[in-house]
Motif scaffolding. Structure first.
Motif, PDB file in Angstrom:
ATOM      1  N   LEU A  73     -18.589 -13.097  12.915  1.00 40.31           N
ATOM      2  CA  LEU A  73     -17.832 -14.091  13.663  1.00 40.31           C
ATOM      3  C   LEU A  73     -17.346 -13.512  14.986  1.00 40.31           C
ATOM      4  O   LEU A  73     -17.031 -12.323  15.074  1.00 40.31           O
ATOM      5  CB  LEU A  73     -16.657 -14.592  12.825  1.00 40.31           C
ATOM      6  CG  LEU A  73     -17.066 -15.294  11.525  1.00 40.31           C
ATOM      7  CD1 LEU A  73     -15.867 -15.531  10.632  1.00 40.31           C
ATOM      8  CD2 LEU A  73     -17.785 -16.605  11.821  1.00 40.31           C
ATOM      9  N   THR A  74     -17.307 -14.363  16.005  1.00 39.11           N
ATOM     10  CA  THR A  74     -16.965 -13.924  17.357  1.00 39.11           C
ATOM     11  C   THR A  74     -15.895 -14.837  17.955  1.00 39.11           C
ATOM     12  O   THR A  74     -15.413 -15.756  17.311  1.00 39.11           O
ATOM     13  CB  THR A  74     -18.214 -13.962  18.259  1.00 39.11           C
ATOM     14  OG1 THR A  74     -18.723 -15.299  18.267  1.00 39.11           O
ATOM     15  CG2 THR A  74     -19.288 -13.006  17.774  1.00 39.11           C
ATOM     16  N   GLY A  75     -15.584 -14.568  19.212  1.00 33.97           N
ATOM     17  CA  GLY A  75     -14.625 -15.397  19.937  1.00 33.97           C
ATOM     18  C   GLY A  75     -13.202 -14.941  19.684  1.00 33.97           C
ATOM     19  O   GLY A  75     -12.963 -13.835  19.194  1.00 33.97           O
ATOM     20  N   ILE A  76     -12.274 -15.805  20.021  1.00 32.71           N
ATOM     21  CA  ILE A  76     -10.868 -15.473  19.839  1.00 32.71           C
ATOM     22  C   ILE A  76     -10.372 -15.986  18.491  1.00 32.71           C
ATOM     23  O   ILE A  76     -10.956 -16.902  17.906  1.00 32.71           O
ATOM     24  CB  ILE A  76     -10.000 -16.035  20.983  1.00 32.71           C
ATOM     25  CG1 ILE A  76     -10.091 -17.564  21.029  1.00 32.71           C
ATOM     26  CG2 ILE A  76     -10.393 -15.428  22.320  1.00 32.71           C
ATOM     27  CD1 ILE A  76      -9.080 -18.200  21.955  1.00 32.71           C
ATOM     28  N   ILE A  77      -9.301 -15.405  18.029  1.00 34.61           N
ATOM     29  CA  ILE A  77      -8.656 -15.876  16.799  1.00 34.61           C
ATOM     30  C   ILE A  77      -7.844 -17.112  17.169  1.00 34.61           C
ATOM     31  O   ILE A  77      -6.975 -17.034  18.047  1.00 34.61           O
ATOM     32  CB  ILE A  77      -7.755 -14.788  16.199  1.00 34.61           C
ATOM     33  CG1 ILE A  77      -8.592 -13.558  15.819  1.00 34.61           C
ATOM     34  CG2 ILE A  77      -6.979 -15.324  15.001  1.00 34.61           C
ATOM     35  CD1 ILE A  77      -7.774 -12.332  15.467  1.00 34.61           C
ATOM     36  N   PRO A  78      -8.110 -18.254  16.555  1.00 35.28           N
ATOM     37  CA  PRO A  78      -7.392 -19.477  16.941  1.00 35.28           C
ATOM     38  C   PRO A  78      -5.889 -19.367  16.677  1.00 35.28           C
ATOM     39  O   PRO A  78      -5.469 -19.005  15.581  1.00 35.28           O
ATOM     40  CB  PRO A  78      -8.007 -20.564  16.054  1.00 35.28           C
ATOM     41  CG  PRO A  78      -9.283 -20.005  15.556  1.00 35.28           C
ATOM     42  CD  PRO A  78      -9.099 -18.517  15.521  1.00 35.28           C
ATOM     43  N   SER A 100      -6.652 -11.260  22.638  1.00 31.29           N
ATOM     44  CA  SER A 100      -5.391 -10.825  22.045  1.00 31.29           C
ATOM     45  C   SER A 100      -5.168 -11.527  20.705  1.00 31.29           C
ATOM     46  O   SER A 100      -5.706 -12.605  20.453  1.00 31.29           O
ATOM     47  CB  SER A 100      -4.228 -11.109  22.997  1.00 31.29           C
ATOM     48  OG  SER A 100      -4.165 -12.485  23.294  1.00 31.29           O
ATOM     49  N   ILE A 101      -4.367 -10.904  19.885  1.00 35.21           N
ATOM     50  CA  ILE A 101      -3.991 -11.501  18.611  1.00 35.21           C
ATOM     51  C   ILE A 101      -2.925 -12.548  18.907  1.00 35.21           C
ATOM     52  O   ILE A 101      -1.931 -12.241  19.561  1.00 35.21           O
ATOM     53  CB  ILE A 101      -3.429 -10.434  17.650  1.00 35.21           C
ATOM     54  CG1 ILE A 101      -4.472  -9.359  17.382  1.00 35.21           C
ATOM     55  CG2 ILE A 101      -2.960 -11.078  16.346  1.00 35.21           C
ATOM     56  CD1 ILE A 101      -3.932  -8.144  16.658  1.00 35.21           C
ATOM     57  N   PRO A 102      -3.091 -13.777  18.454  1.00 36.20           N
ATOM     58  CA  PRO A 102      -2.104 -14.817  18.763  1.00 36.20           C
ATOM     59  C   PRO A 102      -0.729 -14.499  18.169  1.00 36.20           C
ATOM     60  O   PRO A 102      -0.621 -14.152  16.992  1.00 36.20           O
ATOM     61  CB  PRO A 102      -2.682 -16.082  18.121  1.00 36.20           C
ATOM     62  CG  PRO A 102      -4.089 -15.783  17.803  1.00 36.20           C
ATOM     63  CD  PRO A 102      -4.209 -14.299  17.671  1.00 36.20           C
ATOM     64  N   SER A 103       0.299 -14.616  18.982  1.00 34.95           N
ATOM     65  CA  SER A 103       1.657 -14.371  18.489  1.00 34.95           C
ATOM     66  C   SER A 103       2.049 -15.393  17.434  1.00 34.95           C
ATOM     67  O   SER A 103       2.921 -15.133  16.607  1.00 34.95           O
ATOM     68  CB  SER A 103       2.656 -14.383  19.645  1.00 34.95           C
ATOM     69  OG  SER A 103       2.659 -15.638  20.284  1.00 34.95           O
ATOM     70  N   ASP A 104       1.375 -16.548  17.421  1.00 33.63           N
ATOM     71  CA  ASP A 104       1.647 -17.590  16.426  1.00 33.63           C
ATOM     72  C   ASP A 104       1.465 -17.086  14.995  1.00 33.63           C
ATOM     73  O   ASP A 104       2.075 -17.613  14.067  1.00 33.63           O
ATOM     74  CB  ASP A 104       0.724 -18.793  16.648  1.00 33.63           C
ATOM     75  CG  ASP A 104       0.838 -19.374  18.038  1.00 33.63           C
ATOM     76  OD1 ASP A 104       0.489 -18.647  18.994  1.00 33.63           O
ATOM     77  OD2 ASP A 104       1.267 -20.517  18.179  1.00 33.63           O
ATOM     78  N   LEU A 105       0.632 -16.061  14.812  1.00 29.78           N
ATOM     79  CA  LEU A 105       0.424 -15.519  13.467  1.00 29.78           C
ATOM     80  C   LEU A 105       1.705 -14.895  12.913  1.00 29.78           C
ATOM     81  O   LEU A 105       1.842 -14.714  11.707  1.00 29.78           O
ATOM     82  CB  LEU A 105      -0.710 -14.494  13.458  1.00 29.78           C
ATOM     83  CG  LEU A 105      -2.107 -15.007  13.818  1.00 29.78           C
ATOM     84  CD1 LEU A 105      -3.134 -13.891  13.663  1.00 29.78           C
ATOM     85  CD2 LEU A 105      -2.494 -16.221  13.005  1.00 29.78           C
TER      86      LEU A 105
END
Length: 155
Positions: A73-78, A100-105
């Motif tokens: 899997l590619t792209g950004i982490i939603p 970047s890792i989404p701060s929402d996580l």
């Protein structure tokens, strides 16, 4: 199983568990995944799936386990994955995610969040380092520098 994930699966509206790990699945995860509104567990780990993780996973309100590790899997982490407040396991390890890792996580305070083995930026958001005890890279000072831990302990 070999080949694409059968498209018929995405129309099984009452499906609560989908376990297809360790097969030889290729292709992508359909954007129709959000039609599985009562799904609690999806495990597509250890296949050869490519493409991105659909943001539509966030429209599955009861999702507790989302495992897509060991794929291509590619792209950004939603960032929308941070809206899955029932989530207990988010396993995105060993793929080719970037950015970047989404701060929402960081809102997933009760989840195990597994991200190692990706090409994302090497500093995790403060929200993830301070709020999520189940973050797999929490004790790695490259991802969560000590000053972030001090902030967590201070507040």
């Amino acid at each position: 199983l070999d080949g694409d994930i059968p498209s018929e699966l995405w129309s099984l509206a009452q499906l609560t568990r989908l376990a297809l790990s360790a097969n030889n699945l290729t292709g992508t995860i359909s954007n129709k995944v959000d039609s599985l509104t009562v799904l609690k567990t999806i495990n597509l780990s250890s296949n050869k799936l490519a493409g991105t993780v659909p943001a539509g996973f966030a429209n599955i309100p009861y999702l507790q386990v989302l495992k897509v590790s060991n794929n291509e899997l590619t792209g950004i982490i939603p960032q929308q994955l941070g809206e899955l407040y029932q989530l207990e396991v988010l396993d995105l390890a060993n793929n080719f995610f970037i950015g970047s890792i989404p701060s929402d996580l960081g809102a997933l305070v009760n989840a195990a969040i597994l991200l190692q083995g990706n090409d994302v930026e090497k500093v995790a958001p403060l929200s993830l380092c301070s709020n999520v005890r189940g973050f797999d890279l929490l004790n790695d000072t490259t991802w969560c520098p000590p000053e972030r831990k001090w902030l967590r302990d201070f507040f």
